[in-house]
Scaffold this motif. Structure first.
Motif, PDB file in Angstrom:
ATOM      1  N   TYR A 105      -2.833   6.048   5.354  1.00 58.33           N
ATOM      2  CA  TYR A 105      -2.503   4.975   4.424  1.00 58.33           C
ATOM      3  C   TYR A 105      -2.524   3.589   5.083  1.00 58.33           C
ATOM      4  O   TYR A 105      -1.726   2.726   4.755  1.00 58.33           O
ATOM      5  N   GLY A 106      -3.426   3.396   6.029  1.00 60.08           N
ATOM      6  CA  GLY A 106      -3.585   2.077   6.617  1.00 60.08           C
ATOM      7  C   GLY A 106      -2.725   1.809   7.829  1.00 60.08           C
ATOM      8  O   GLY A 106      -2.923   0.833   8.534  1.00 60.08           O
ATOM      9  N   HIS A 107      -1.737   2.655   8.089  1.00 62.44           N
ATOM     10  CA  HIS A 107      -0.934   2.541   9.295  1.00 62.44           C
ATOM     11  C   HIS A 107      -0.373   3.914   9.603  1.00 62.44           C
ATOM     12  O   HIS A 107      -0.470   4.826   8.802  1.00 62.44           O
ATOM     13  N   TYR A 108       0.199   4.059  10.744  1.00 65.92           N
ATOM     14  CA  TYR A 108       0.655   5.390  11.138  1.00 65.92           C
ATOM     15  C   TYR A 108       1.841   5.857  10.309  1.00 65.92           C
ATOM     16  O   TYR A 108       2.832   5.148  10.134  1.00 65.92           O
ATOM     17  N   VAL A 109       1.734   7.054   9.769  1.00 61.31           N
ATOM     18  CA  VAL A 109       2.875   7.799   9.243  1.00 61.31           C
ATOM     19  C   VAL A 109       2.657   9.245   9.666  1.00 61.31           C
ATOM     20  O   VAL A 109       1.578   9.614  10.117  1.00 61.31           O
ATOM     21  N   ALA A 151       7.611   3.545   4.999  1.00 59.22           N
ATOM     22  CA  ALA A 151       6.977   2.489   5.784  1.00 59.22           C
ATOM     23  C   ALA A 151       7.247   2.649   7.270  1.00 59.22           C
ATOM     24  O   ALA A 151       6.366   2.449   8.107  1.00 59.22           O
ATOM     25  N   LEU A 152       8.465   3.028   7.635  1.00 59.77           N
ATOM     26  CA  LEU A 152       8.846   3.063   9.043  1.00 59.77           C
ATOM     27  C   LEU A 152       8.639   4.426   9.692  1.00 59.77           C
ATOM     28  O   LEU A 152       8.599   4.528  10.918  1.00 59.77           O
ATOM     29  N   GLY A 153       8.504   5.483   8.877  1.00 60.30           N
ATOM     30  CA  GLY A 153       8.365   6.800   9.478  1.00 60.30           C
ATOM     31  C   GLY A 153       7.333   7.686   8.833  1.00 60.30           C
ATOM     32  O   GLY A 153       6.655   8.439   9.506  1.00 60.30           O
ATOM     33  N   GLY A 154       7.209   7.619   7.512  1.00 62.78           N
ATOM     34  CA  GLY A 154       6.251   8.472   6.849  1.00 62.78           C
ATOM     35  C   GLY A 154       6.918   9.451   5.914  1.00 62.78           C
ATOM     36  O   GLY A 154       7.866   9.111   5.217  1.00 62.78           O
ATOM     37  N   VAL A 155       6.424  10.678   5.906  1.00 61.01           N
ATOM     38  CA  VAL A 155       6.927  11.694   4.989  1.00 61.01           C
ATOM     39  C   VAL A 155       7.377  12.907   5.787  1.00 61.01           C
ATOM     40  O   VAL A 155       6.566  13.615   6.374  1.00 61.01           O
ATOM     41  N   ILE A 156       8.664  13.123   5.814  1.00 61.54           N
ATOM     42  CA  ILE A 156       9.251  14.314   6.426  1.00 61.54           C
ATOM     43  C   ILE A 156      10.366  14.775   5.495  1.00 61.54           C
ATOM     44  O   ILE A 156      11.027  13.962   4.850  1.00 61.54           O
ATOM     45  N   LEU A 157      10.582  16.062   5.430  1.00 63.98           N
ATOM     46  CA  LEU A 157      11.567  16.598   4.502  1.00 63.98           C
ATOM     47  C   LEU A 157      12.930  15.940   4.671  1.00 63.98           C
ATOM     48  O   LEU A 157      13.612  15.632   3.697  1.00 63.98           O
ATOM     49  N   ARG A 158      13.331  15.687   5.909  1.00 64.21           N
ATOM     50  CA  ARG A 158      14.671  15.123   6.109  1.00 64.21           C
ATOM     51  C   ARG A 158      14.779  13.697   5.569  1.00 64.21           C
ATOM     52  O   ARG A 158      15.869  13.245   5.231  1.00 64.21           O
ATOM     53  N   TYR A 159      13.663  12.979   5.472  1.00 65.65           N
ATOM     54  CA  TYR A 159      13.699  11.659   4.853  1.00 65.65           C
ATOM     55  C   TYR A 159      13.958  11.789   3.350  1.00 65.65           C
ATOM     56  O   TYR A 159      14.692  10.999   2.760  1.00 65.65           O
ATOM     57  N   VAL A 160      13.329  12.782   2.728  1.00 64.44           N
ATOM     58  CA  VAL A 160      13.534  13.008   1.300  1.00 64.44           C
ATOM     59  C   VAL A 160      14.989  13.406   1.034  1.00 64.44           C
ATOM     60  O   VAL A 160      15.592  12.990   0.047  1.00 64.44           O
ATOM     61  N   THR A 161      15.557  14.205   1.928  1.00 70.41           N
ATOM     62  CA  THR A 161      16.933  14.665   1.718  1.00 70.41           C
ATOM     63  C   THR A 161      17.949  13.531   1.834  1.00 70.41           C
ATOM     64  O   THR A 161      19.089  13.695   1.390  1.00 70.41           O
ATOM     65  N   ASN A 171       0.813  -1.217   0.000  1.00 65.48           N
ATOM     66  CA  ASN A 171       0.000   0.000   0.000  1.00 65.48           C
ATOM     67  C   ASN A 171       0.847   1.267   0.000  1.00 65.48           C
ATOM     68  O   ASN A 171       0.361   2.336  -0.347  1.00 65.48           O
ATOM     69  N   GLY A 172       2.114   1.123   0.400  1.00 62.50           N
ATOM     70  CA  GLY A 172       2.955   2.309   0.507  1.00 62.50           C
ATOM     71  C   GLY A 172       3.669   2.688  -0.770  1.00 62.50           C
ATOM     72  O   GLY A 172       4.313   3.744  -0.818  1.00 62.50           O
ATOM     73  N   ILE A 173       3.557   1.876  -1.819  1.00 64.13           N
ATOM     74  CA  ILE A 173       4.331   2.141  -3.039  1.00 64.13           C
ATOM     75  C   ILE A 173       3.910   3.452  -3.704  1.00 64.13           C
ATOM     76  O   ILE A 173       4.741   4.338  -3.953  1.00 64.13           O
TER      77      ILE A 173
END
Length: 687
Positions: free
Chosen positions: A545-549, A603-613, A512-514
């Protein structure tokens, strides 16, 4: 008048060029006079509107209704921040009203940023254009909640004299001189030779630019000096410091757990990692630390502590502040990004023009998002991102340099050992970045192994690999042992036990996260505006999206930066002239690694700018290298084609976009910390 040719009379041509720039700036700086021509001046008497002393005071947000009854071209007013110190927040002016076209319903004329003065009022002017007489205007000012402001001296269509923006003049002049120099010295046709003296000087200049930018970002985006140190022993309670300082303090005290007392109520909860249970019980806790076996731990990688905190302490008796930590890793990341690209050019023998080399490298620095992370350094989360980017740049510099060093075997193996150490430090900083780099390294080593088998040079290859692997294994062992000592498992990094807004152990990698990952990490667009800065990070509220992010974030996808789209040109390169099978495979694996890392992060954290970086440096580097391949040549000169011009144009647009995003972000706005700098830059881009 016929301009002198730059080839016939250089001095005369430069003099005419400067004169043209002066005239251009005079026109740009005084376009407002055309806008104001024929308009009627009118002063607004605030006393007659019921405001004592002719001043409108408000807290946080205020709205003022005006009845000008003239055609409005500009609205001028004085604004002062009624508090101690200096203004530290952005103030927005929204102007609406009715005029000849909108007589029944209010029309929104414009929105702009304005500057409050400290100690004395700052004069502001907002331009608009009413259609005929404006019978009514509403001026809404929005600042920071709880702050007091005083507005006075409102004038409609206040006359202006001639003006001249010296900063914009110098910017235009530098651009004009750059274009002239490019033509004069044929920088668009001359092949960049990284081994020549001029090539080395160009690379050194780009490295100095990267370092200067790191200092500029720090000095403009914080009220804390980049030379501030924290005395040790700590003067305040340990709980009030960031996790790196807390972990340093713990190590100094001979323990791994933080020296912060855990409330008994936390241990008595059925599930202490469930935020709702902690909130219902009213339990206080140390935010975003790992809780395990009755102690608090920092689950942030320890590499910054080993390579920066301890050395600084041994030299000064203090530990680095957030500003010092951020600027240090930003300096390393920027400088070695430049030198890593230089080594790749030497290794791959890509022939590109000097102008493509310079503009492409500058884009790569912006696209790597190093400075995006640095500007958020008052939050400790970004230290790991900066550290991993710095060690990754160092790793690729040493790795590529060693890989193609066949002349000095001893030096080669020292460089490989250095690369291995840097990779180990990536692992000890941010595991997901180490995973992403591992894909690239394995792909390169596989091709090296195939070559060694064909050339019957397996023993040297094995010895080289051992030199690379030993430091990596040592760092991995250190990390695993620390995991075992703290969390009872070699493979547990502590994130499972973190105390945040949910039980992270419930997050899973699912199909589901793709699509959400592809959208938020790669396709999400910035928010475009008609006011400066013209592009900002877009805030979106998302489903879980079905689980916490993380469900509300400020973000932009990597492919929203136009130049990053060059990665999709890879399959269309000419097989014979534009790249070897090894090159294409490594680039393809790099992109696959980026997608895999993004899926794990989501999957493990979600969407945050530092993840994208995390993925930004690799994507920017791959796109830059791909663009260089597109514009490369096999001859001694680089043909100037439509494609090569288009590549430069896309780079320049991307640099400007990244620059705009740098000014206004999720945590710190330039306006908040340096209003004068913000308005100076705004003056360059607006007329």
């Amino acid at each position: 008048m016929k301009l002198p040719s730059p080839k016939t009379n250089k001095k005369v041509f430069l003099a005419v060029l400067v004169l043209c720039v002066v005239l251009s700036e005079l026109i740009l700086s005084n376009l407002h006079l055309v806008h104001l021509a024929g308009s009627e001046k009118k002063e607004i008497d605030l006393v007659s509107l019921g405001y004592e002393n002719g001043e409108f005071s408000f807290t946080g947000e205020g709205k003022l209704n005006l009845w000008p009854d003239v055609e409005v071209r500009s609205l001028s007013f004085s604004l002062e921040w009624a508090g101690d110190g200096s203004p530290s927040e952005q103030v927005w002016a929204d102007i609406g009203g009715t005029d000849g076209n909108f007589t029944k319903y209010a029309y929104h004329f414009t929105t702009d940023t304005v500057k409050p003065g400290a100690g004395s009022p700052a004069r502001n002017r907002v331009y608009l254009a009413s259609q005929g007489k404006a019978s009514y205007l509403s001026l809404k000012l929005t600042g920071e909640s709880g702050r007091d402001y005083v507005l006075s001296g409102i004038v409609i269509n206040e006359p202006e004299g001639l003006s001249f923006n010296f900063l914009r003049f110098f910017v235009i002049l530098l651009v004009a001189l750059g274009i002239w120099a490019s033509g004069q010295y044929k920088l668009s046709e001359k092949v960049h030779d990284p081994l020549s003296q001029s090539g080395r000087m160009t690379t050194a200049g780009l490295a100095l630019f990267a370092m200067a930018a790191a200092f500029a970002v720090s000095m403009c985006l914080t009220d804390e000096s980049v030379f501030t140190l924290i005395p040790y022993p700590l003067e305040k309670s340990v709980a009030s410091y960031n996790p790196y300082v807390q972990q340093f303090d713990a190590l100094m005290k001979g323990q791994l757990h933080l020296d912060v007392e855990v409330p008994q109520a936390l241990a008595e909860l059925e599930n202490p990692y469930d935020y709702s249970q902690r909130a219902a019980a009213g339990v206080s806790f140390l935010w975003d630390r790992a809780y395990f076996d009755g102690h608090y731990y920092s689950y942030f990688g320890m590499a910054p502590i080993f390579v920066l905190y301890f050395p600084v302490y041994l030299l000064t008796g203090s530990v680095p502040s957030d500003a010092v930590t951020a600027v240090t890793f930003s300096l390393i990341a920027g400088m070695f990004t430049v030198y890593a690209l230089d080594e790749i050019l030497k290794a791959t023998k890509i022939k590109i023009s000097t102008s493509h080399y310079v503009i492409g490298t500058v884009f790569c620095l912006f696209g790597s998002m190093i400075w995006f992370n640095q500007r958020s350094f008052n939050r400790f989360y970004y230290v790991a991102c900066l550290a991993s980017a710095a060690f990754a740049a160092l790793f690729f510099f040493f790795f590529i340099k060693a890989l193609y060093n066949e002349k000095n075997r001893l030096k080669k193996r020292f460089e490989l050992a250095g690369a291995g150490l840097c990779y180990g430090l990536i692992f000890l900083s941010r595991v997901n970045v180490a995973l992403m780099c591992a894909f690239v390294v394995v792909a390169i080593l596989v091709f090296r192994l195939i070559g060694a088998v064909k050339e019957k040079k397996i023993p040297p290859f094995v010895l080289d690999t051992v030199c690379l692997a030993v430091p990596v294994v040592v760092c991995f062992a250190v990390g695993m042992i620390l995991n075992k000592l703290r969390f009872g498992s070699f493979t547990e990094f502590g994130s499972t036990y973190q105390l945040t807004v949910s039980d992270i152990s419930l997050n899973k990698l699912t199909y589901n996260g793709i699509f959400p990952t592809l959208y938020h990490y790669f396709l999400a667009l910035p928010k475009l505006r008609t006011v400066f800065p013209f592009a900002i990070f877009n805030s979106e509220s998302m489903n879980n999206y079905g689980h916490y992010v993380y469900t509300s974030t400020t973000n932009v996808g990597l492919f929203a930066i136009p130049a990053n789209l060059f990665v999709f040109a890879l399959p269309f390169m000419n097989k014979n002239k534009r790249g070897s099978k090894e090159y294409k495979t490594v680039i393809g694996v790099s992109l696959g690694a980026v997608v895999v890392t993004a899926l794990l992060d989501f999957a493990l954290g979600g969407v945050i700018l530092r993840y994208v970086t995390d993925a930004a440096p690799l994507v920017a580097a791959v796109s830059t290298l791909t663009a260089w391949r597109i514009c490369s040549t096999e001859g001694e000169t680089v043909p100037v084609t439509g494609a090569s011009k288009a590549v430069k144009a896309v780079w320049i647009v991307s640099i400007l976009l990244c620059f705009m995003l740098l000014l206004y972000n999720e945590v710190i706005d330039l306006m908040n910390y340096s209003p004068d700098v913000f308005f100076a830059i705004k003056g360059v881009f607006t007329v």
